[in-house]
Design a protein around this motif. Structure first.
Motif, PDB file in Angstrom:
ATOM      1  N   GLU A  73      13.720  11.574  -8.877  1.00 12.40           N
ATOM      2  CA  GLU A  73      14.485  10.716  -9.784  1.00 12.40           C
ATOM      3  C   GLU A  73      14.522   9.279  -9.287  1.00 12.40           C
ATOM      4  OE1 GLU A  73      15.766  11.189 -12.848  1.00 12.40           O
ATOM      5  OE2 GLU A  73      14.585  13.021 -12.679  1.00 12.40           O
ATOM      6  N   MET A  74      14.604   9.116  -7.957  1.00 16.82           N
ATOM      7  CA  MET A  74      14.592   7.770  -7.381  1.00 16.82           C
ATOM      8  C   MET A  74      13.251   7.091  -7.631  1.00 16.82           C
ATOM      9  SD  MET A  74      16.585   8.387  -3.754  1.00 16.82           S
ATOM     10  CE  MET A  74      16.267   6.707  -3.220  1.00 16.82           C
ATOM     11  N   VAL A  75      12.173   7.859  -7.473  1.00 14.41           N
ATOM     12  CA  VAL A  75      10.839   7.318  -7.717  1.00 14.41           C
ATOM     13  C   VAL A  75      10.688   6.949  -9.190  1.00 14.41           C
ATOM     14  CG1 VAL A  75       8.380   7.871  -7.759  1.00 14.41           C
ATOM     15  CG2 VAL A  75       9.761   8.525  -5.789  1.00 14.41           C
ATOM     16  N   THR A  97      10.159   2.879 -13.380  1.00 14.79           N
ATOM     17  CA  THR A  97      10.633   2.323 -14.648  1.00 14.79           C
ATOM     18  C   THR A  97      11.025   0.859 -14.486  1.00 14.79           C
ATOM     19  OG1 THR A  97      11.443   4.499 -15.340  1.00 14.79           O
ATOM     20  CG2 THR A  97      12.315   2.602 -16.503  1.00 14.79           C
ATOM     21  N   GLU A  98      11.705   0.539 -13.375  1.00 11.99           N
ATOM     22  CA  GLU A  98      12.090  -0.854 -13.116  1.00 11.99           C
ATOM     23  C   GLU A  98      10.859  -1.740 -12.947  1.00 11.99           C
ATOM     24  OE1 GLU A  98      14.543  -0.593  -9.683  1.00 11.99           O
ATOM     25  OE2 GLU A  98      16.339   0.052 -10.788  1.00 11.99           O
ATOM     26  N   LEU A 144       7.166  -5.852 -15.088  1.00 13.51           N
ATOM     27  CA  LEU A 144       5.801  -6.285 -15.395  1.00 13.51           C
ATOM     28  C   LEU A 144       5.609  -6.548 -16.892  1.00 13.51           C
ATOM     29  CD1 LEU A 144       3.935  -3.786 -13.061  1.00 13.51           C
ATOM     30  CD2 LEU A 144       3.839  -6.273 -12.854  1.00 13.51           C
ATOM     31  N   SER A 145       6.408  -5.845 -17.719  1.00 17.06           N
ATOM     32  CA  SER A 145       6.256  -6.012 -19.167  1.00 17.06           C
ATOM     33  C   SER A 145       6.564  -7.435 -19.607  1.00 17.06           C
ATOM     34  CB  SER A 145       7.159  -5.027 -19.911  1.00 17.06           C
ATOM     35  OG  SER A 145       8.531  -5.355 -19.721  1.00 17.06           O
ATOM     36  N   LYS A 198       2.266   1.943 -14.743  1.00 14.64           N
ATOM     37  CA  LYS A 198       2.550   0.821 -13.840  1.00 14.64           C
ATOM     38  C   LYS A 198       1.252   0.184 -13.353  1.00 14.64           C
ATOM     39  CE  LYS A 198       4.172  -0.258  -9.217  1.00 14.64           C
ATOM     40  NZ  LYS A 198       4.555   0.310  -7.908  1.00 14.64           N
ATOM     41  N   ASN A 199       0.289   1.026 -12.933  1.00 13.64           N
ATOM     42  CA  ASN A 199      -1.001   0.510 -12.452  1.00 13.64           C
ATOM     43  C   ASN A 199      -1.719  -0.295 -13.540  1.00 13.64           C
ATOM     44  OD1 ASN A 199      -0.662   1.650  -9.929  1.00 13.64           O
ATOM     45  ND2 ASN A 199      -1.761   3.518 -10.440  1.00 13.64           N
TER      46      ASN A 199
END
Length: 313
Positions: free
Chosen positions: A237-239, A244-245, A250-251, A279-280
């Motif tokens: 969940e932390m990952v 998500t952050e 980046l968005s 993310k990548n």
């Protein structure tokens, strides 16, 4: 004749029986960042799973016939449920089944395997690409160096597009920490495996039909397994939150026309692996708009050949 024995006999000159062979399981490599700051891509592991079938096992990467000790007869990629790499990617490993003949000459080898003395392994293979984690180019031609950090990001090389699998070796210190001989697990038990393993008696009870009774010691071990899985779930969940952050941040560069809440909605329901892939992709697009290289950068004149033979991967 068992299915495994049929697979083994594809490589033998005469038909062997179960009494003739010793079979064991071995993790050849995975997608974790290793001691050399390299990792295999998920696609590379799938390709190697086919290449390593029939490949011989030797010692210390010494390619001599007298050094041969075992042979792989089946190989596949496994993804233990809930297990992540050190940087939050879904963990995958290349697992093989290997055999060696039972004889007076091999008794010492079998004893060394059973006692855990012969355990660690390393693979010898060739790859076409070694992709830099920072800029996405071949690391032989970019300015970044493995093991160093750039803006808080670790530089490592992702090994991609294998062209050959030469051998696998028993070694004293493998580049990949988890590569080595393991206990074979019940097919249904793989999802519940955690580092350290579980008593095989408990495993049989868990996957046997009917009512089962556990001793206090077995109950404590199951409680330990539950807590380990609970911790992995929390870590996951932390990952997920961190990915998500990163994506929403980046968005602002990649998709400035979308509001943050819309981007967050896009990430809902995605797995950790899918979030990492997203993310990548965003990082690559962001790098195009905000190039990392200095204007006057020139590639090094001393670059390695793409088809180098990496014997201690």
């Amino acid at each position: 004749m068992t299915e495994e024995l049929k697979e083994i006999n594809r490589f033998t000159r005469r038909e062997l029986s179960e009494e003739d062979v010793y079979i064991f399981s071995v993790v050849l490599c995975d997608n974790e960042i290793d001691r050399d700051y390299e990792r295999f891509s998920d696609e590379a592991l799938e390709t190697l799973a086919k290449m390593f079938v029939g490949v011989t096992g030797i010692a210390d990467h010494e390619p001599k016939s007298s050094n041969q000790s075992a042979r792989i007869f089946s190989c596949r990629v496994e993804a233990p449920q809930g297990q992540l790499t050190s940087d939050g990617k879904a963990y995958r490993r290349l697992c093989a089944r290997a055999y060696l003949p039972r004889s007076e000459k091999t008794q010492d080898m079998i004893l060394a395997l059973d006692s855990g003395i012969k355990k660690e392994v390393s693979v010898g293979c060739a790859v076409k690409q070694r992709i830099c984690s920072i800029c996405g180019e071949d690391i032989a031609h970019c300015q970044h160096r493995k093991g160093q950090e750039y803006g808080g990001r670790l530089c490592y090389a992702t090994l991609h597009e294998p062209t050959d699998a030469y051998e696998w070796s028993f070694v004293a210190v493998p580049a990949q920490k988890e590569a080595g001989v393991i206990k074979g697990l019940h097919k249904g038990f793989e999802a519940y495996h955690y580092q350290g393993g579980v008593n095989l008696t408990i495993e049989k009870k868990l996957f046997s039909e009917g009512e089962q009774h556990f001793t206090e010691e077995e109950r404590q071990e199951l409680a330990k397994l539950y807590l380990a899985l609970q911790q992995k779930a929390q870590d996951g969940e932390m990952v997920r939150k961190k990915l998500t952050e990163d994506i929403t941040g980046l968005s602002a560069i990649v998709l400035p026309c979308l509001c943050v809440e819309t981007v967050r909605k896009m990430t809902e329901g995605l797995s950790v692996a899918q979030l990492d892939e997203m993310k990548n992709a965003f990082e690559s697009k962001a790098a195009e708009k905000l190039p990392l290289r200095p204007q006057l950068y020139r590639p090094s004149e001393t670059s390695a050949n793409h088809n180098d033979f990496y014997q201690n991967i």
